[in-house]
Enzyme design. Structure first.
Site, short mmCIF file in Angstrom:
data_model
loop_
_atom_site.label_atom_id
_atom_site.label_comp_id
_atom_site.label_asym_id
_atom_site.label_seq_id
_atom_site.Cartn_x
_atom_site.Cartn_y
_atom_site.Cartn_z
N THR A 1 0.83 -1.21 0.00
CA THR A 1 0.00 0.00 0.00
C THR A 1 0.87 1.26 0.00
OG1 THR A 1 -1.79 -1.15 1.12
CG2 THR A 1 -1.81 1.25 1.25
N ASN B 1 -6.09 -10.24 -6.99
CA ASN B 1 -6.18 -10.85 -5.65
C ASN B 1 -7.51 -11.56 -5.43
OD1 ASN B 1 -6.67 -7.88 -5.81
ND2 ASN B 1 -7.67 -8.23 -3.85
N GLN C 1 0.38 -10.00 -5.44
CA GLN C 1 -0.07 -11.40 -5.42
C GLN C 1 0.83 -12.31 -6.28
OE1 GLN C 1 -2.32 -12.78 -3.54
NE2 GLN C 1 -3.26 -10.93 -2.67
N SER D 1 4.72 -7.02 -1.22
CA SER D 1 4.41 -7.11 0.20
C SER D 1 4.90 -8.45 0.76
CB SER D 1 2.89 -7.02 0.33
OG SER D 1 2.52 -7.07 1.66
N ALA D 2 5.39 -8.44 2.02
CA ALA D 2 5.94 -9.68 2.60
C ALA D 2 4.86 -10.61 3.15
CB ALA D 2 6.94 -9.33 3.71
N HIS D 3 3.76 -10.02 3.66
CA HIS D 3 2.84 -10.90 4.40
C HIS D 3 2.01 -11.81 3.50
CE1 HIS D 3 -1.12 -8.75 3.95
NE2 HIS D 3 -0.33 -7.72 3.68
N THR E 1 13.42 4.71 10.57
CA THR E 1 14.32 3.64 11.02
C THR E 1 13.99 2.33 10.31
OG1 THR E 1 14.51 4.71 13.16
CG2 THR E 1 15.12 2.37 13.07
N CYS F 1 -9.88 -6.06 2.40
CA CYS F 1 -10.07 -4.61 2.58
C CYS F 1 -11.50 -4.18 2.28
CB CYS F 1 -9.13 -3.84 1.65
SG CYS F 1 -7.45 -4.38 1.78
N1 PLP Z 1 -2.23 -5.05 -3.88
C1 PLP Z 1 -2.76 -6.28 -3.87
C2 PLP Z 1 -3.07 -6.95 -5.18
C3 PLP Z 1 -3.01 -6.93 -2.67
O1 PLP Z 1 -3.55 -8.15 -2.68
C4 PLP Z 1 -2.68 -6.26 -1.47
C5 PLP Z 1 -2.97 -6.93 -0.17
O2 PLP Z 1 -3.91 -6.69 0.50
C6 PLP Z 1 -2.13 -4.98 -1.51
C7 PLP Z 1 -1.93 -4.40 -2.74
C8 PLP Z 1 -1.76 -4.21 -0.26
O3 PLP Z 1 -0.65 -4.80 0.35
P1 PLP Z 1 -0.22 -4.43 1.85
O4 PLP Z 1 -1.12 -5.22 2.73
O5 PLP Z 1 1.20 -4.86 1.94
O6 PLP Z 1 -0.35 -2.98 2.03
#
Ligand code: PLP
Length: 374
Positions: free
Chosen positions: A75, A154, A182, A202-204, A240, A325
């Site tokens: 994000t 996603n 994704q 994104s890592a998670h 940081t 979301c």
């Molecule tokens: N873009 C996509 C396609 C995603 O699936 C997500 C995850 O929710 C994001 C952006 C946002 O990622 P983050 O949770 O790292 O902000």
């Protein structure tokens, strides 16, 4: 399965910590407490580890480490690019996007519109693939626009041909941003070959910690920092270093190399076959060959999807109505594919991962049958 079931099929929202990350947190996390920007030995050692991790991550996505900058997630990376200030400084007056984006992009685009940036939506087909002819016509009419592409959706898993779309954009001097959140682990990612200018990750989504991600910037001098302050990340992203997050990102990437994508696909395909044999007439959305191996988006006629999510959760099965979301709202993305609100409100997303097992699929199918088919 023995004991209380806990079946997690919401891996596109976020996923379980990878094995290496979990082991590192248990055994080594507490030792990495120094500030990586401190000039003393402890700080410098950690700083060097971060640079090693940056090289590994850059290599993983086929680019040079000098073009990788850490952020708090996709994000933030997306916000850095789809930002009025960035566009203004680069003389960009038009953004091309689609109706099928994650809300991280959609929210930014909405704000750009308020800042009088022209926003154009590229047409998509019924599966969500962008129309190359429409894109070509739009970049011709709007040279030097910024085009933002969602590499893999996603909600539906549908994968765009990023290299082909980027080639079209480059014929008219457009900049291209890729939302690749994704893609990692599920698809080969070579940013240099795709020829994009920016990419967000994104890592998670792959077993790393939440709150860490990275942005690829092909030409760092073009970049306008979203967050200013200290000189971290060569002044392009102050704050940081999230040293633990960066470590987790690297370790999680290592673990993705052991993912058995064929096994995940077989699990997903078997699940879809079984659901299609239910008495009620279900429909798999966007069952396109170019689709992430782990993602399934299914319509269950006349059933409120959010109620089914709750029923399944009571049985220990975790799925979603689309993007996390979006909450319980019908999916904006499915409506962008042309489905009406009622149809979208009856669709569920199942997203599988390497750690899922066949027995979990069996258990979920039984529960689903009980909830929606009897
Ligand atoms: N873009 C996509 C396609 C995603 O699936 C997500 C995850 O929710 C994001 C952006 C946002 O990622 P983050 O949770 O790292 O902000």
């Amino acid at each position: 399965m023995h004991g209380k079931p806990q079946v997690y099929f919401d891996n596109n929202a976020t996923t379980r910590l990878s094995r290496r990350v979990e082991a590192w947190l248990k055994h080594d996390f507490a030792d990495s407490y120094a500030n990586p920007s401190s000039i003393h030995l402890l700080g410098q050692e950690l700083g060097n580890e971060i640079e090693n991790d940056r090289r590994y991550i850059a290599d993983f996505v086929g680019v040079n480490s000098k073009n990788i900058f850490f952020t708090s997630g996709a994000t933030e990376a997306i916000n850095s690019i789809l930002h009025p200030l960035f566009l203004q400084e680069n003389g960009i007056e038009t953004v091309l996007t689609s109706q099928l984006e994650h809300s991280a992009v959609d929210g930014c685009v909405e704000r750009l519109r308020q800042h009088h940036i022209k926003v154009i939506y590229i047409n998509n087909d019924a599966d969500g693939l962008l129309c190359p002819e429409h894109l070509a016509a739009q970049v011709q009419s709007h040279p030097h626009a910024l085009v933002t592409l969602l590499g893999a959706n996603n909600e539906t898993g549908v994968i765009q041909d990023v290299a082909q779309l980027t080639t079209i954009c480059k014929t008219h001097d457009c900049l291209v941003h890729l939302d690749g959140a994704q893609m990692l682990g599920k698809l080969p990612v070579n940013l240099a070959a795709m020829n994009v200018d920016f990419a967000s990750f994104s890592a998670h989504k792959i077993g790393g910690l939440k709150g860490i991600g990275f942005i690829y910037v092909h030409e760092p001098s073009q970049f306008t920092p979203l967050i200013v302050g200290g000189g971290q990340e060569k002044g392009l992203r102050a704050g940081t270093y999230n040293a633990a997050g960066i470590r987790s990102l690297r370790l999680a990437l290592e673990d993705t190399r052991c993912w058995d994508l064929q096994k995940i696909k077989n699990m997903r395909d078997g699940f879809e076959d079984a659901v299609s044999n239910f008495k009620i007439k279900t429909q798999v959305n966007c069952q396109h060959p170019s689709r992430l191996c782990n993602t399934s988006n299914i319509y269950f006629p006349n059933l409120p999807a959010h109620a089914v999510v709750m029923e399944l959760a009571m049985r220990g099965i975790y799925v979603s109505v689309g993007s996390a979301c979006n909450g319980a709202e019908p999916s904006r993305v499915l409506m962008g594919l042309g489905f009406d609100r009622d149809y979208a409100a009856s669709c569920l997303r199942f997203s599988f991962a390497d750690f899922n097992r066949g027995a979990e699929v069996e258990y979920a199918l039984e529960a689903l049958h009980e909830v929606v088919d009897t």
